[in-house]
Design a protein around this motif. Structure first.
Motif, PDB file in Angstrom:
ATOM      1  N   LEU A   1      42.214  36.934  31.854  1.00 23.14           N
ATOM      2  CA  LEU A   1      43.270  37.567  32.639  1.00 23.14           C
ATOM      3  C   LEU A   1      42.846  37.809  34.083  1.00 23.14           C
ATOM      4  O   LEU A   1      43.670  37.783  34.994  1.00 23.14           O
ATOM      5  CB  LEU A   1      43.675  38.897  32.000  1.00 23.14           C
ATOM      6  CG  LEU A   1      44.228  38.829  30.584  1.00 23.14           C
ATOM      7  CD1 LEU A   1      44.392  40.236  30.015  1.00 23.14           C
ATOM      8  CD2 LEU A   1      45.560  38.088  30.563  1.00 23.14           C
ATOM      9  N   GLY A   2      41.581  38.079  34.289  1.00 27.66           N
ATOM     10  CA  GLY A   2      41.074  38.356  35.629  1.00 27.66           C
ATOM     11  C   GLY A   2      39.563  38.409  35.628  1.00 27.66           C
ATOM     12  O   GLY A   2      38.932  38.586  34.585  1.00 27.66           O
ATOM     13  N   SER A   3      38.985  38.226  36.799  1.00 24.96           N
ATOM     14  CA  SER A   3      37.529  38.329  36.936  1.00 24.96           C
ATOM     15  C   SER A   3      37.192  38.737  38.360  1.00 24.96           C
ATOM     16  O   SER A   3      37.967  38.455  39.289  1.00 24.96           O
ATOM     17  CB  SER A   3      36.847  37.004  36.593  1.00 24.96           C
ATOM     18  OG  SER A   3      37.253  35.980  37.484  1.00 24.96           O
ATOM     19  N   TYR A   4      36.039  39.385  38.508  1.00 26.28           N
ATOM     20  CA  TYR A   4      35.636  39.863  39.823  1.00 26.28           C
ATOM     21  C   TYR A   4      34.117  39.960  39.881  1.00 26.28           C
ATOM     22  O   TYR A   4      33.461  40.331  38.894  1.00 26.28           O
ATOM     23  CB  TYR A   4      36.247  41.239  40.114  1.00 26.28           C
ATOM     24  CG  TYR A   4      35.810  41.831  41.428  1.00 26.28           C
ATOM     25  CD1 TYR A   4      36.287  41.330  42.636  1.00 26.28           C
ATOM     26  CD2 TYR A   4      34.889  42.884  41.462  1.00 26.28           C
ATOM     27  CE1 TYR A   4      35.870  41.852  43.853  1.00 26.28           C
ATOM     28  CE2 TYR A   4      34.481  43.415  42.679  1.00 26.28           C
ATOM     29  CZ  TYR A   4      34.969  42.901  43.870  1.00 26.28           C
ATOM     30  OH  TYR A   4      34.545  43.416  45.066  1.00 26.28           O
TER      31      TYR A   4
ATOM     32  N   PHE B   1      45.908  41.338  37.190  1.00 26.92           N
ATOM     33  CA  PHE B   1      46.967  41.096  36.199  1.00 26.92           C
ATOM     34  C   PHE B   1      47.766  42.362  35.885  1.00 26.92           C
ATOM     35  O   PHE B   1      48.508  42.406  34.896  1.00 26.92           O
ATOM     36  CB  PHE B   1      46.376  40.509  34.905  1.00 26.92           C
ATOM     37  CG  PHE B   1      45.400  41.407  34.189  1.00 26.92           C
ATOM     38  CD1 PHE B   1      45.802  42.188  33.116  1.00 26.92           C
ATOM     39  CD2 PHE B   1      44.066  41.445  34.573  1.00 26.92           C
ATOM     40  CE1 PHE B   1      44.893  43.003  32.457  1.00 26.92           C
ATOM     41  CE2 PHE B   1      43.147  42.250  33.916  1.00 26.92           C
ATOM     42  CZ  PHE B   1      43.563  43.038  32.853  1.00 26.92           C
ATOM     43  N   GLY B   2      47.617  43.369  36.725  1.00 24.55           N
ATOM     44  CA  GLY B   2      48.369  44.600  36.528  1.00 24.55           C
ATOM     45  C   GLY B   2      47.908  45.396  35.319  1.00 24.55           C
ATOM     46  O   GLY B   2      48.692  46.131  34.706  1.00 24.55           O
ATOM     47  N   GLY B   3      46.630  45.257  34.969  1.00 23.90           N
ATOM     48  CA  GLY B   3      46.115  45.956  33.804  1.00 23.90           C
ATOM     49  C   GLY B   3      45.890  47.438  34.050  1.00 23.90           C
ATOM     50  O   GLY B   3      45.619  47.857  35.174  1.00 23.90           O
ATOM     51  N   ARG B   4      45.994  48.212  32.988  1.00 22.95           N
ATOM     52  CA  ARG B   4      45.718  49.646  33.051  1.00 22.95           C
ATOM     53  C   ARG B   4      44.452  49.935  32.249  1.00 22.95           C
ATOM     54  O   ARG B   4      44.210  49.330  31.208  1.00 22.95           O
ATOM     55  CB  ARG B   4      46.887  50.452  32.481  1.00 22.95           C
ATOM     56  CG  ARG B   4      48.211  50.252  33.222  1.00 22.95           C
ATOM     57  CD  ARG B   4      49.310  51.085  32.584  1.00 22.95           C
ATOM     58  NE  ARG B   4      49.495  50.736  31.173  1.00 22.95           N
ATOM     59  CZ  ARG B   4      50.379  51.317  30.368  1.00 22.95           C
ATOM     60  NH1 ARG B   4      51.142  52.306  30.839  1.00 22.95           N
ATOM     61  NH2 ARG B   4      50.493  50.934  29.104  1.00 22.95           N
TER      62      ARG B   4
ATOM     63  N   SER C   1      35.018  47.775  41.024  1.00 23.62           N
ATOM     64  CA  SER C   1      34.975  46.434  40.435  1.00 23.62           C
ATOM     65  C   SER C   1      35.957  46.321  39.276  1.00 23.62           C
ATOM     66  O   SER C   1      36.683  45.320  39.148  1.00 23.62           O
ATOM     67  CB  SER C   1      33.556  46.113  39.958  1.00 23.62           C
ATOM     68  OG  SER C   1      32.648  46.102  41.038  1.00 23.62           O
ATOM     69  N   LEU C   2      35.982  47.341  38.402  1.00 19.32           N
ATOM     70  CA  LEU C   2      36.925  47.333  37.291  1.00 19.32           C
ATOM     71  C   LEU C   2      38.364  47.277  37.787  1.00 19.32           C
ATOM     72  O   LEU C   2      39.175  46.460  37.322  1.00 19.32           O
ATOM     73  CB  LEU C   2      36.725  48.585  36.434  1.00 19.32           C
ATOM     74  CG  LEU C   2      35.467  48.649  35.563  1.00 19.32           C
ATOM     75  CD1 LEU C   2      35.378  50.009  34.884  1.00 19.32           C
ATOM     76  CD2 LEU C   2      35.464  47.544  34.529  1.00 19.32           C
ATOM     77  N   ASP C   3      38.685  48.126  38.733  1.00 20.78           N
ATOM     78  CA  ASP C   3      40.067  48.199  39.205  1.00 20.78           C
ATOM     79  C   ASP C   3      40.482  46.943  39.957  1.00 20.78           C
ATOM     80  O   ASP C   3      41.652  46.531  39.895  1.00 20.78           O
ATOM     81  CB  ASP C   3      40.256  49.431  40.084  1.00 20.78           C
ATOM     82  CG  ASP C   3      40.203  50.732  39.288  1.00 20.78           C
ATOM     83  OD1 ASP C   3      40.363  50.667  38.050  1.00 20.78           O
ATOM     84  OD2 ASP C   3      39.987  51.796  39.898  1.00 20.78           O
ATOM     85  N   THR C   4      39.548  46.304  40.659  1.00 23.00           N
ATOM     86  CA  THR C   4      39.878  45.052  41.343  1.00 23.00           C
ATOM     87  C   THR C   4      40.194  43.967  40.317  1.00 23.00           C
ATOM     88  O   THR C   4      41.147  43.194  40.482  1.00 23.00           O
ATOM     89  CB  THR C   4      38.715  44.595  42.239  1.00 23.00           C
ATOM     90  OG1 THR C   4      38.463  45.609  43.215  1.00 23.00           O
ATOM     91  CG2 THR C   4      39.061  43.293  42.952  1.00 23.00           C
TER      92      THR C   4
ATOM     93  N   MET D   1      34.921  40.590  33.673  1.00 16.20           N
ATOM     94  CA  MET D   1      35.949  39.665  33.192  1.00 16.20           C
ATOM     95  C   MET D   1      36.824  40.389  32.179  1.00 16.20           C
ATOM     96  O   MET D   1      36.325  41.109  31.312  1.00 16.20           O
ATOM     97  CB  MET D   1      35.327  38.421  32.554  1.00 16.20           C
ATOM     98  CG  MET D   1      36.350  37.442  31.987  1.00 16.20           C
ATOM     99  SD  MET D   1      35.607  35.913  31.342  1.00 16.20           S
ATOM    100  CE  MET D   1      35.172  35.116  32.896  1.00 16.20           C
ATOM    101  N   ALA D   2      38.130  40.184  32.292  1.00 21.38           N
ATOM    102  CA  ALA D   2      39.087  40.724  31.333  1.00 21.38           C
ATOM    103  C   ALA D   2      39.757  39.566  30.605  1.00 21.38           C
ATOM    104  O   ALA D   2      40.033  38.515  31.197  1.00 21.38           O
ATOM    105  CB  ALA D   2      40.141  41.571  32.044  1.00 21.38           C
TER     106      ALA D   2
END
Length: 319
Positions: A26-29, A59-62, A51-54, A17-18
């Motif tokens: 912002l996002g979760s996977y 949300f277009g995170g880097r 998993s991190l990149d997905t 989760m981010a």
């Protein structure tokens, strides 16, 4: 966009989760499990990075914009595990933020209790973790089922149900709802049938059929053997809680400490949960039973934000 990451790396799933620095998701996977004891190292690295990149892709995170990473993971049981996991996450390209890596039981403890008291986990496996108000911690259980660990867990309940089926085949137990449901579910009617299941369990990964739901249904229908199995599981779980509390002398120093519960095996079993609460009331009078109100990844995100705000920037791996 700056953000923090919370990871729950359990035996069943790998959850990410981010959240932004205000705590908004912002996002979760949810991906495949990444336990380094069960999965080859190159596959562990692939699962983690994918998993991190997905998650970041939602949300277009880097990676370079991450400000803190908290990981609660299974398989962190020794200093050597800590070194391995610290290097594993520290070598992810672009992810240069502080990292705090703990056993998943410690993350669950923080998520449920806020970081003080005792937590018992009864899911696929079982374990206990506790921390006093001075920051001293202790854990109990969490040993492999091959040395009679995972006591009171879903795995234990399933094996105990199979043993009851064996007693019926011996002519020592009556046929009731539990036995009929087990025979129907597993197509077991002879010693040979049950021995075939036993042989399969005897080989890695030593996984029995998942029978917890069936045992709960039989208990709800009034089957006395199913009720006995679940009450035995509760007694084992309270022993784990007692071991943690004794190690920290919580009953003496901090009576009324919170006692948290976690895991589907206890939370989805009214008989097991009620028996555990009854035993806890006698053993730990005044201690409130605390159920989870958020997920482990939500807890990891909150812990990341707290540590970032407090300036706790030293990367570490704690077992």
């Amino acid at each position: 966009m700056e953000y923090v990451l919370g990871i729950d790396s359990g035996g069943t799933n790998y959850r990410v989760m981010a959240a932004d620095l205000q705590g908004h998701t912002l996002g979760s996977y949810t991906g495949q499990p990444a336990n380094h004891y069960c999965v080859p190292e190159d596959q562990v690295k692939r699962i983690i990075r994918e998993s991190l990149d997905t998650c970041l892709g939602q949300f277009g995170g880097r990676r370079s914009d991450c400000r803190y990473l908290v990981v609660g993971t299974t398989g962190l049981d020794s200093d050597q595990d800590g070194v391995f996991l610290r290097e594993l996450y520290g070598q992810i390209p672009g992810l240069d933020c502080p990292q705090y890596i703990v056993n998943d039981a410690e993350l669950a403890h923080y998520t449920v209790t806020g970081g003080r008291g005792v937590l018992v986990i009864s899911g696929t496996g079982s374990i206990g973790f506790g921390r006093d108000s001075q920051g001293h911690s202790a854990r109990a259980g969490g040993w492999s089922c091959t040395i009679l660990g995972d006591e009171g867990s879903g795995t234990w309940v399933s094996k105990r149900a199979l043993r009851q089926l064996g007693r019926w085949l011996d002519g020592a137990a009556a046929e009731g709802v539990l036995i009929r449901r087990l025979c129907e579910e597993l197509s077991v009617y002879t010693r040979e049938d049950l021995n075939n299941i036993a042989v399969r369990i005897a080989n890695p990964p030593w996984k029995p059929p998942e029978l917890g739901k069936l045992v709960n249904e039989a208990a709800a229908a009034g089957d006395p053997d199913a009720v006995t199995i679940l009450k035995e599981a509760a007694a084992l779980m309270i022993t784990i809680a007692e071991d943690v509390a004794n190690a920290l002398r919580l009953s003496e120093k901090e009576p009324g400490f919170p006692l948290g519960v976690w895991g589907s095996n206890i939370l989805k079993s009214p008989v097991l949960y009620d028996e555990f609460c009854a035993l806890a009331a006698r053993l730990f009078p005044g201690s409130p039973i605390v159920r989870p109100t958020r997920t482990a990844t939500e807890g990891a995100v909150q812990l990341a934000l707290e540590r970032l705000s407090a300036g706790q920037t030293t990367s570490s791996a704690v077992c």
